[in-house]
Design a protein around this motif. Sequence first.
Motif, PDB file in Angstrom:
ATOM      1  N   SER A 204       1.449  11.080   7.676  1.00 39.50           N
ATOM      2  CA  SER A 204       0.160  11.079   6.982  1.00 39.50           C
ATOM      3  C   SER A 204      -0.771  10.023   7.597  1.00 39.50           C
ATOM      4  O   SER A 204      -1.973  10.244   7.705  1.00 39.50           O
ATOM      5  N   ASP A 205      -0.205   8.892   8.033  1.00 40.55           N
ATOM      6  CA  ASP A 205      -1.052   7.878   8.677  1.00 40.55           C
ATOM      7  C   ASP A 205      -1.556   8.360  10.030  1.00 40.55           C
ATOM      8  O   ASP A 205      -2.651   7.996  10.455  1.00 40.55           O
TER       9      ASP A 205
ATOM     10  N   ARG B 141       0.829  -1.196   0.000  1.00 41.27           N
ATOM     11  CA  ARG B 141       0.000   0.000   0.000  1.00 41.27           C
ATOM     12  C   ARG B 141       0.866   1.249   0.000  1.00 41.27           C
ATOM     13  O   ARG B 141       0.596   2.214  -0.722  1.00 41.27           O
TER      14      ARG B 141
ATOM     15  N   ARG C 213       2.339   1.865  -3.359  1.00 45.28           N
ATOM     16  CA  ARG C 213       1.324   2.335  -4.290  1.00 45.28           C
ATOM     17  C   ARG C 213       1.012   3.814  -4.039  1.00 45.28           C
ATOM     18  O   ARG C 213       0.894   4.601  -4.969  1.00 45.28           O
ATOM     19  N   LEU C 214       0.916   4.180  -2.750  1.00 45.77           N
ATOM     20  CA  LEU C 214       0.667   5.589  -2.425  1.00 45.77           C
ATOM     21  C   LEU C 214       1.831   6.453  -2.893  1.00 45.77           C
ATOM     22  O   LEU C 214       1.624   7.565  -3.385  1.00 45.77           O
TER      23      LEU C 214
ATOM     24  N   ARG D 282       1.376   6.954  -6.552  1.00 41.35           N
ATOM     25  CA  ARG D 282       0.225   7.815  -6.888  1.00 41.35           C
ATOM     26  C   ARG D 282       0.494   9.268  -6.511  1.00 41.35           C
ATOM     27  O   ARG D 282       0.097  10.181  -7.206  1.00 41.35           O
ATOM     28  N   GLN D 283       1.131   9.477  -5.348  1.00 37.41           N
ATOM     29  CA  GLN D 283       1.347  10.852  -4.903  1.00 37.41           C
ATOM     30  C   GLN D 283       2.531  11.472  -5.634  1.00 37.41           C
ATOM     31  O   GLN D 283       2.476  12.613  -6.048  1.00 37.41           O
TER      32      GLN D 283
ATOM     33  N   ASP E 218      -4.492  11.100   9.326  1.00 37.56           N
ATOM     34  CA  ASP E 218      -5.807  10.664   8.838  1.00 37.56           C
ATOM     35  C   ASP E 218      -6.384   9.502   9.644  1.00 37.56           C
ATOM     36  O   ASP E 218      -7.393   8.919   9.252  1.00 37.56           O
TER      37      ASP E 218
END
Lengths: 221, 209
Positions: A73-74, A10, A13-14, A17-18, A77
Amino acid sequence: MSGFFTLVGRDLRLAVRQGGALGTALGFYLVVVAMLPLGLGADLKLLSRIAPGVLWIALLLSALLSLGRVFESDYEDGSLDVLATGPLPLELVAAAKALAHWISTSVPLALLAPVLGILLNLELVAYPALVATMLIGTPAVSFLGAIGAALTLTARRGGLLIALLVLPLYVPTLIFGIAAISAMLGPDDVAPPLLILTAISLGAIVLGPLAAAAALRTQMQ
Amino acid sequence: MLLIAENLVLSRGGRTVIDGLSLRLSNGEALLLTGANGTGKTTLLRALAGFLPPAVGEIRIENENDDRELGELCHFVGHLDGIKPHLTAVENLAFWAAYLDGDSSGNGGDRLACALNKFGLAALADVPAGYLSAGQKRRLALSRLAAAHRPLWLLDEPTASLDAASVTLLIDAVNAHRADGGLVIAATHLPLAFENAKEVRLGPKEKAA
């Protein structure tokens, strides 16, 4: 253990994407190294002599830039709370995130280093040595960096604090990384510095997550 | 499964928030935590999830055929949704389901679709979560409850930013979970229509449930 790889997957992938974090780190690396010849003048001999050291130091600084985001970031959020209720102990959560940081940031930086070596007139024979020591040494950068990232999680503007906490921990990696490069280029035996560099990285992979998880637990209360 | 908290004292920042609270909750029961702001609802939930060690007292679980710790038996849905804006709704849910269950065999496609459906998100499965509204994000966080099986649900203000229809979906999910023998503890300001739920009113004087 499969939760471990789910989490690494994950995070990677982040990161793709970011895109921002890796771009910033690579761009910073490029700019710092490109400015050096401008400041020191076009003395090719001097540049090629200091090139390995400069590339290593600039790599450490660039990796620092993205360390702050490892847990932040984890935490922001709410994902960290849910991660903590998973089957993985927090130590492995920290290890997974540090591993993802190593793959997504430290490895690309290490692979960019030889390209930047051209700017510093790095000797051709030094390229394999440079990349090899960086790939062996950078796990320590990510895994020790995770300690700083966890400790400064709730601090406002933790970025500078991370640098103060973590840069001194990088000193052994820097010393033995450079020593291994010069040994590969010179008459010295290459094994001792390379083995010590490996030992530092392996030690960091074990101790970094333990310390980071302890720091996370106190910050999550 | 039986959840027991005895004589709990919880403090945050050196201030005692909860003083001498006892709880007892068994299969199929629900507990509502109510009380004014700052009376320790979230603190209590975080302690039950294992994030905050109690200063005094203990939280334990009695379970015949399972020796996992409380943290691994609970779903924690807090104020924050734990959703990544760069992943689509179904990717977010798939990650949590695989992670919380600890298996990545990838055979949970039906279960994911079913969980999204339960909270009315089926049409939004492939939308990046960053584009969802606050209420839709909340429903996505709640769909975690259905995507991975955990006997204890800890819900902190679960109805925040939900519309009336979504609250009904949540209550349906909670009823189904309780009928299955699950436990639910929810902190709330608004009245939540859980059937015969116990209630603990937190405040200056806690009463035992």
